[in-house]
Structure formats: C-alpha cells, structure tokens
Design a protein around this motif. Structure first.
Motif, PDB file in Angstrom:
ATOM      1  N   ASP A  73      40.077  27.047  40.684  1.00 33.06           N
ATOM      2  CA  ASP A  73      38.687  27.027  39.549  1.00 33.06           C
ATOM      3  C   ASP A  73      37.698  27.759  39.631  1.00 33.06           C
ATOM      4  O   ASP A  73      37.027  28.082  38.821  1.00 33.06           O
ATOM      5  CB  ASP A  73      38.328  26.043  40.621  1.00 33.06           C
ATOM      6  CG  ASP A  73      37.669  25.897  41.440  1.00 33.06           C
ATOM      7  OD1 ASP A  73      38.262  27.000  42.832  1.00 33.06           O
ATOM      8  OD2 ASP A  73      37.053  24.478  42.248  1.00 33.06           O
ATOM      9  N   LEU A 133      36.851  31.691  32.040  1.00 36.10           N
ATOM     10  CA  LEU A 133      35.795  31.126  30.899  1.00 36.10           C
ATOM     11  C   LEU A 133      34.478  31.269  30.575  1.00 36.10           C
ATOM     12  O   LEU A 133      34.424  31.030  29.092  1.00 36.10           O
ATOM     13  CB  LEU A 133      35.479  29.404  31.119  1.00 36.10           C
ATOM     14  CG  LEU A 133      34.974  28.207  30.586  1.00 36.10           C
ATOM     15  CD1 LEU A 133      35.488  28.355  28.871  1.00 36.10           C
ATOM     16  CD2 LEU A 133      34.356  27.181  31.327  1.00 36.10           C
ATOM     17  N   GLN A 134      33.805  32.376  31.189  1.00 39.50           N
ATOM     18  CA  GLN A 134      31.917  32.595  31.221  1.00 39.50           C
ATOM     19  C   GLN A 134      32.468  33.976  30.518  1.00 39.50           C
ATOM     20  O   GLN A 134      32.149  34.850  29.671  1.00 39.50           O
ATOM     21  CB  GLN A 134      31.635  32.890  32.178  1.00 39.50           C
ATOM     22  CG  GLN A 134      30.309  33.746  32.402  1.00 39.50           C
ATOM     23  CD  GLN A 134      29.269  32.928  31.885  1.00 39.50           C
ATOM     24  OE1 GLN A 134      28.767  31.545  31.563  1.00 39.50           O
ATOM     25  NE2 GLN A 134      28.579  32.956  30.982  1.00 39.50           N
ATOM     26  N   ASN A 165      38.642  30.474  37.498  1.00 40.74           N
ATOM     27  CA  ASN A 165      39.560  30.135  35.554  1.00 40.74           C
ATOM     28  C   ASN A 165      37.679  29.646  35.118  1.00 40.74           C
ATOM     29  O   ASN A 165      37.206  29.725  34.211  1.00 40.74           O
ATOM     30  CB  ASN A 165      39.662  28.335  36.139  1.00 40.74           C
ATOM     31  CG  ASN A 165      41.257  28.186  36.131  1.00 40.74           C
ATOM     32  OD1 ASN A 165      41.723  29.783  35.750  1.00 40.74           O
ATOM     33  ND2 ASN A 165      42.068  27.966  36.476  1.00 40.74           N
ATOM     34  N   ALA A 166      36.370  29.518  36.948  1.00 42.51           N
ATOM     35  CA  ALA A 166      35.215  29.548  35.791  1.00 42.51           C
ATOM     36  C   ALA A 166      34.498  30.955  35.716  1.00 42.51           C
ATOM     37  O   ALA A 166      33.832  31.166  33.936  1.00 42.51           O
ATOM     38  CB  ALA A 166      34.061  29.011  36.856  1.00 42.51           C
TER      39      ALA A 166
END
Length: 66
Positions: A40, A47-48, A43-44
């Motif tokens: 996670d 995304l950023q 994944n963050a």
C-alpha cells in the motif's frame, strides 16, 4: 523542461519532487534488501508520482509556443 524550471518556481518544485519520487520508487521496486516495503505504501508512491507526471504533462502541453 529546462526553460520551465527557469521561469516557474512552481514547475521546478513539481518536477524536482517527481524526479525524487520516481528515483525512490525505482529503488524500492528493485532493492535486494531484506526489509519489506508494504504494497500500500508503494501504491501510494505510484499514485502520487502519476499525479505529478500528469501535472508536468499539462505544463508541457500548455506552455508550448503558438
């Protein structure tokens, strides 16, 4: 990109952050160390990084000479 970095402090900050996050993400995904990085968190970061890339592309498209 160089011209935008010279003329816009905001673009320079965004581009610098993007480069740093991309490098960090590469290091995390290709590391051979024993420490585990939670999916996670990775994944963050992805995304950023994607949001920053989209903003950079927006700047490049809209800052083209007419």
């Amino acid at each position: 990109i160089n011209e935008l970095e010279k003329s816009s402090p905001r673009f320079k900050r965004i581009y610098s952050e993007y480069e740093t996050m991309s490098d960090d993400l590469w290091d995390m995904e290709t590391s051979d160390t024993e420490e585990s990085i939670p999916d996670d968190f990775i994944n963050a970061i992805k995304l950023q990084t994607s949001y920053l890339e989209d903003e950079i592309q927006h700047w490049l498209i809209h800052d083209q000479p007419q």
